[in-house]
Structures are given as C-alpha cells and as structure tokens.
Enzyme design. Sequence first.
Site, PDB file in Angstrom:
ATOM      1  N   ALA B 125       0.833  -1.201   0.000  1.00  0.00           N
ATOM      2  CA  ALA B 125       0.000   0.000   0.000  1.00  0.00           C
ATOM      3  C   ALA B 125       0.870   1.254   0.000  1.00  0.00           C
ATOM      4  O   ALA B 125       1.220   1.796   1.058  1.00  0.00           O
ATOM      5  CB  ALA B 125      -0.942  -0.037   1.207  1.00  0.00           C
ATOM      6  N   THR B 127       0.638   3.719  -3.152  1.00  0.00           N
ATOM      7  CA  THR B 127      -0.019   4.769  -3.940  1.00  0.00           C
ATOM      8  C   THR B 127      -1.192   5.404  -3.189  1.00  0.00           C
ATOM      9  O   THR B 127      -1.924   4.725  -2.470  1.00  0.00           O
ATOM     10  CB  THR B 127      -0.507   4.161  -5.274  1.00  0.00           C
ATOM     11  OG1 THR B 127       0.630   3.647  -5.958  1.00  0.00           O
ATOM     12  CG2 THR B 127      -1.201   5.180  -6.149  1.00  0.00           C
ATOM     13  N   ALA B 131      -0.821  10.864  -4.716  1.00  0.00           N
ATOM     14  CA  ALA B 131       0.611  10.522  -4.733  1.00  0.00           C
ATOM     15  C   ALA B 131       0.804   9.212  -5.493  1.00  0.00           C
ATOM     16  O   ALA B 131       0.692   8.131  -4.931  1.00  0.00           O
ATOM     17  CB  ALA B 131       1.150  10.398  -3.304  1.00  0.00           C
ATOM     18  N   GLY B 132       1.027   9.332  -6.785  1.00  0.00           N
ATOM     19  CA  GLY B 132       1.225   8.159  -7.632  1.00  0.00           C
ATOM     20  C   GLY B 132       2.675   8.047  -8.031  1.00  0.00           C
ATOM     21  O   GLY B 132       3.479   7.431  -7.328  1.00  0.00           O
ATOM     22  N   SER B 133       3.023   8.735  -9.120  1.00  0.00           N
ATOM     23  CA  SER B 133       4.415   8.690  -9.581  1.00  0.00           C
ATOM     24  C   SER B 133       5.367   9.319  -8.556  1.00  0.00           C
ATOM     25  O   SER B 133       6.548   8.994  -8.520  1.00  0.00           O
ATOM     26  CB  SER B 133       4.547   9.431 -10.917  1.00  0.00           C
ATOM     27  OG  SER B 133       3.919   8.685 -11.937  1.00  0.00           O
ATOM     28  N   ARG B 244      10.005  -3.523 -11.634  1.00  0.00           N
ATOM     29  CA  ARG B 244      10.161  -3.004 -12.997  1.00  0.00           C
ATOM     30  C   ARG B 244      10.586  -4.111 -13.953  1.00  0.00           C
ATOM     31  O   ARG B 244      10.122  -4.203 -15.075  1.00  0.00           O
ATOM     32  CB  ARG B 244      11.258  -1.936 -13.005  1.00  0.00           C
ATOM     33  CG  ARG B 244      10.726  -0.545 -12.888  1.00  0.00           C
ATOM     34  CD  ARG B 244      11.847   0.437 -13.055  1.00  0.00           C
ATOM     35  NE  ARG B 244      12.554   0.638 -11.793  1.00  0.00           N
ATOM     36  CZ  ARG B 244      13.711   1.283 -11.676  1.00  0.00           C
ATOM     37  NH1 ARG B 244      14.317   1.771 -12.723  1.00  0.00           N
ATOM     38  NH2 ARG B 244      14.259   1.453 -10.498  1.00  0.00           N
ATOM     39  N   ARG B 269      -6.298 -16.829 -42.361  1.00  0.00           N
ATOM     40  CA  ARG B 269      -7.299 -15.920 -42.922  1.00  0.00           C
ATOM     41  C   ARG B 269      -6.944 -15.535 -44.366  1.00  0.00           C
ATOM     42  O   ARG B 269      -5.804 -15.123 -44.618  1.00  0.00           O
ATOM     43  CB  ARG B 269      -7.352 -14.671 -42.039  1.00  0.00           C
ATOM     44  CG  ARG B 269      -8.158 -13.529 -42.577  1.00  0.00           C
ATOM     45  CD  ARG B 269      -9.616 -13.719 -42.339  1.00  0.00           C
ATOM     46  NE  ARG B 269     -10.358 -12.492 -42.599  1.00  0.00           N
ATOM     47  CZ  ARG B 269     -11.685 -12.465 -42.704  1.00  0.00           C
ATOM     48  NH1 ARG B 269     -12.390 -13.569 -42.565  1.00  0.00           N
ATOM     49  NH2 ARG B 269     -12.308 -11.328 -42.939  1.00  0.00           N
ATOM     50  N   HIS B 340      -5.991  -9.062 -36.945  1.00  0.00           N
ATOM     51  CA  HIS B 340      -7.200  -9.884 -36.784  1.00  0.00           C
ATOM     52  C   HIS B 340      -8.456  -9.174 -37.318  1.00  0.00           C
ATOM     53  O   HIS B 340      -9.521  -9.790 -37.396  1.00  0.00           O
ATOM     54  CB  HIS B 340      -7.438 -10.239 -35.310  1.00  0.00           C
ATOM     55  CG  HIS B 340      -6.621 -11.402 -34.819  1.00  0.00           C
ATOM     56  ND1 HIS B 340      -5.254 -11.355 -34.669  1.00  0.00           N
ATOM     57  CD2 HIS B 340      -6.981 -12.655 -34.435  1.00  0.00           C
ATOM     58  CE1 HIS B 340      -4.823 -12.511 -34.217  1.00  0.00           C
ATOM     59  NE2 HIS B 340      -5.848 -13.329 -34.067  1.00  0.00           N
ATOM     60  N   GLU B 365       3.875   0.130 -11.785  1.00  0.00           N
ATOM     61  CA  GLU B 365       5.295  -0.101 -11.454  1.00  0.00           C
ATOM     62  C   GLU B 365       6.183   1.002 -12.048  1.00  0.00           C
ATOM     63  O   GLU B 365       7.277   0.745 -12.519  1.00  0.00           O
ATOM     64  CB  GLU B 365       5.754  -1.482 -11.951  1.00  0.00           C
ATOM     65  CG  GLU B 365       4.870  -2.610 -11.467  1.00  0.00           C
ATOM     66  CD  GLU B 365       5.408  -3.337 -10.248  1.00  0.00           C
ATOM     67  OE1 GLU B 365       6.485  -2.987  -9.747  1.00  0.00           O
ATOM     68  OE2 GLU B 365       4.720  -4.264  -9.791  1.00  0.00           O
TER      69      GLU B 365
END
Lengths: 262, 381
Positions: B125, B127, B131-133, B244, B269, B340, B365
């Site tokens: 825990a 993030t 406050a992420g990066s 990473r 195909r 496809h 990550e």
Amino acid sequence: MKIIVCAKQVPDTTEVKIDPVKGTLIRDGVPSILNPDDANALEAALQIKDADPDTTVTIVSMGPPQATEMIRECLAMGADNGILLSDRAFGGADTIATSSQIAAAIRKIADYDIIFAGRQAIDGDTAQVGPQIARRLGLPVVTYVQKIREFKDGKVIVERQLEDGYEVLEVQMPCLLTAVKELNTPRYMTVHGIMDAYKADIPVWNHDDLGLAPECCGLNASPTQVLRSFTPAPKGKGEMAAGSVKDMTETLVDRLNEKHLI
Amino acid sequence: MNAYLEPKHEMVRKLVRQFAETELTKEVIDEIEETHEYPKEIFDKMAKCGFYGMRVPQELGGQGADYRSYVIMAEELARVSVVSNIWATTPNSLAGGPILNEGTDEQKEKYLKPVMNGEMKICFALTEPEAGSDPSGMTTTAVKDGDDYILNGRKCFITMAPIADYAIVFARTNPDPKAREISAFIVDMKLEGVSTGAPEKKMGVIGCPTSDVILNNVRVSKDALLGEEGSGLRNALATLDVGRMACAAQAVGVAEAALEEAIKYSKERKQFGKPLCKHQAIAFMLADMATEVEAMRGLLYQAAWMKDKGSKEVGKFASMAKYYCAEKANEICGKAVQIHGGYGFMKDYKVERFYRDARVMTIYEGTSQVQQMVISRAILK
C-alpha cells in the site's frame, strides 16, 4: 527403500517429421524430452519417497552427453541422483545391448529394492529393455503396472494392466516394474529443484566403468539388423460420430450396414 | 539460446511453459474473465512449483533462484495469462520484497514463509489518490503514541487489497512535508480501523482484485515497523526496482503471445484470394513485431543479467527494459488486433484480452514517463 529409475531422453515425436524419401525420422531441431512413460516411472518412485523420506531415487540413463539435461530434469522433479551411461562404444545399441549395459550399471550400483522403467520409449516403441534388464539381473518383472497397491513383508502388490481389465500380482522385491501412463500424473519440477539440479554432479560411466569390453557393447553386441525403414501409407480420414450415445450408435450401425459388414 | 541465459534458465522456462500450457487452459482463462475470480487450485499449484519465493535464499525457505530465472517465470506466465503472472510476481516483489529487504528474522519467519507457501497474502500500500508517480507526496501518517503508532490515511489502486491478510503500509512518520520521512508498517487487515473499498472495475488484468485501503486511527505496535523509522521510501523504491524488471518480462510475454496469434491468424485468414501473410503490408507488420520482440527480450535479459552480476548500472537498464518493453507490448498487441481485423475486437480471440492486459504495463510499477526520468537522469549525470 532404494529405487532405481531407468529413464531415456527421446525426441519429442509429436514434433518429428519423416523424410519421405529415406523413410527415416528427421531429428534436426526437434526438442528432446524425458520419455513420457519414464516420467510415470519416476513419479511412482517419488510417491514412494513422499511416503517414506528415507527413500533414495537414482536415475540411470544411457545416451549422448546432452542426456544429462534430462537427468537434471528428473533431479528437479525430486530424484536424488543420476548416472549417465555414455560412451562412443555404446552407440548403435539395440535393446539386447542396451539392456546389457544398463544391467551392468545396476549391478555396479548393487543396492536396490525396486527398479522402475517406463513401459516403452516413444522413439523405438519396443517395450523390451525393461524386461530384458530384469532377465539379465535375474529379477521378477511386472510390466504395464497401472497401480501400486501396497508394500508388505518385502513384497509389493501391484495391478497389471490388461486389455480388458487388470490382474493383481504380488512380487518379491527386489523386482523390476514397468509403468504405464495410467499409473499416475507426473509432477512438475520445482524452481528449487532446478537450482539444486544444476549444482549436482552427474557421473558419466563408460564401458570400463561397467566392466564391459567394447566388443560387448553398442552396435558390436547388437544382433538386430535394420533392413529397411518405411512409413506406412496413411489410413483414410476417419469419421467421427457426434451426439448422444444413442445417436452415435445409430450412425455406427448405419455405416456398418452400408458397408455390408453386419 | 540467448547469450545472457544459462541452461538452468531454459529449464525454468520449460517448467513454467509446461505449467502454463497445462493448467491455464482456454476454459480456465474464460472462467476467470467471466467471474473475475482466480481459481484457488491454480494459485496453490503455483506455490508448490515455487513461483512465490523465487529470489529468496533457500536457507529462508525460498527457491534460491536468480533474477534471470525470475523474469523468465514472469515472461512465460504472461505469455499465457497476464493475471496469473500478477498472482505469481506479487508475492515475490510487492509482498515479499520489502520484507526480504528490511525485515527482521522474526518478520521473515512470520510473514515471508507463509507468503512463499501461498498461505498468506500481503498487499503493498504505497499509492495514494494524490501521490502516484511521486510517492514522497503521500499524506498517510503514522504518529507515535507510546510504544505504538496510530495510522491514518487512504491508499488507492492496491493490488489484492480486498483479499489480503496484511498490508505493507507506507506512511509519514514526520508530519513536515519537506522531511520525506516515510516508514513502512506491516498492518493486519483485520485490525480495527482498517477497511477496503469496493474492488475497482478495471479494463484488463481481470481476476486479481484492486481496491482502496482506508486506515482510520489504526493502532499498530512498534513490532509492525518494517526496517527503521524513515527507511520506508528507500525500501519501496528498492522493491519497485525489482518490480520493474518483472513488469518488463510480462510485457515481453504478452507481446510474444500476440505475435504468435497474429502469425497463426495471418496464415489462416484469406482475403483477396490469398492468406493475409502473403500481403506485404501484413508481412512487414509481422516482421516489425518479431524484430521488436527480440529487441525487448535482449534488453530484458541484459538487465536481469546485470542485476545477477551486481552491476551498478542496472537501475538505468531496468528502467530502459521496463519502458521499452511496456511501450512496445502495447504497439504489438495493437498490431495483433489490427491483423485480426473485426475478429480481433471480439472476446472470442485471445488478442482482445492481450490488448486490454497490456495497457496497464506503461502505467503501473512506474509509468513510462517516470522511467524516462530515471533514464535521462542517468545519462545526463
């Protein structure tokens, strides 16, 4: 208990193609694998070891030097040690010579209670080497073992697969048992096992180690002569019946009627 | 064979590929996508193979494997099922990593062993909504109260939080925002004041729940502190360093799988009277994809090899691997869908799942942009 497992490195026949002119297998670029029935033989030994941790499982394999990779795979599944029988003199061995060389190795190991082998190898499909080893060592042999029931008073009670059922046999140990795929599902290796397997020393025994003269080994000691190999003509494409058992039965009866077979 | 790999690494590949192709069948994967539940039976089987304690020394009950073995496991699992790889790598990195890095012997015994055996789940825990990066901007606090700490705050996007037994919570132990004094705590999820939000509805990686963790006056003893007071950020970053590489590996895995599917489909195909692969536009796309997969693999194995050899430059290379592999995996999965055509947009084809699963790889990550920061700092020193 002391267990020996005979294992063979074989080409993965699901990936082998056949040279249409020579009629021989094209082995180039085909991955080598642990013979599937031998994996069942090893699993049977490992299950005995699970129940009795004092058990030791030794792999004996004959083949070129790269067969050590297959022995390491067996160690990574849980075998304790492995020995490779490898020598130029062993080349070209048929089942008679192979069993002679493997039996010599087992005589040298000397101390064992059970020898497990796979029913047959997927490259040769002879199912002869296991019983021949037993004959050479003077041991009782049970082929096509589909279940090990119990160990009692130095004996092992097994079920032997038949076409339409099975028979229950009690065998005095030491003995040799050959495994069929119905015996068990081989376990995966473990990462821990792989790490240990690559630290393990795998001795390589040659004809001197086995006390065999070169003329008693390999092609020199193989009475089998391959005159010709060929690919049988493929059968016509089969027809698959679908639906309920009743539907499929009706389809089958109709087809047999159409061909005036019934 | 790749020059950075040894026979034992190929044996690890053989094990994981055999496992993935046997256990993670189409039926199993469809069921996961449908129910969002991961089968316990497969989770337990992965534990038995040793996938959860790859880098932990054998003396501590781990597998004693190296980084190259670890990335190969991630690559091979992701090649069949990205979510299975999340289940396998989380105990190694996010759950086990911080404890292996800074845990006491008692903490290793109490938490690391059961995590490796698959008996305990721990979430990471770090993030927060704001406050992420930049984790140093976190607002969760841990205030000393006698021998205890009182935790307050909210964490978000926490992998496995709804099913975790414990969380490694990163919190400020100095209220001054400039102090960057962040500490790590092992928090029992059953403690009073701990709750989780509803599982997030995600685009991909279905089958592993992600949610908020809310801490409301949660009292933990000083034994819950992981490492020293103030060492939390260092521990988190060291953990993500390893993460990473695993993330780069799963990008390689999913890209390989997308390429395989694209090649297969392009041979089957037919349009304009010939198979797709006989059209130069498609053949050249496949050529680009195959070249990129090899480049990804090379960068990944080099980074893992450097880590195994203790190279000081590994941080830069791990970031390069993560950045390049994640970006390229997205492009390759996109091209596989393109090849496809309309079928690639349908859930009946694997590439639809690959495309959704790959999307998060440039985000979690450490985003691609964070990796670019790390790389540029390293080369502009």
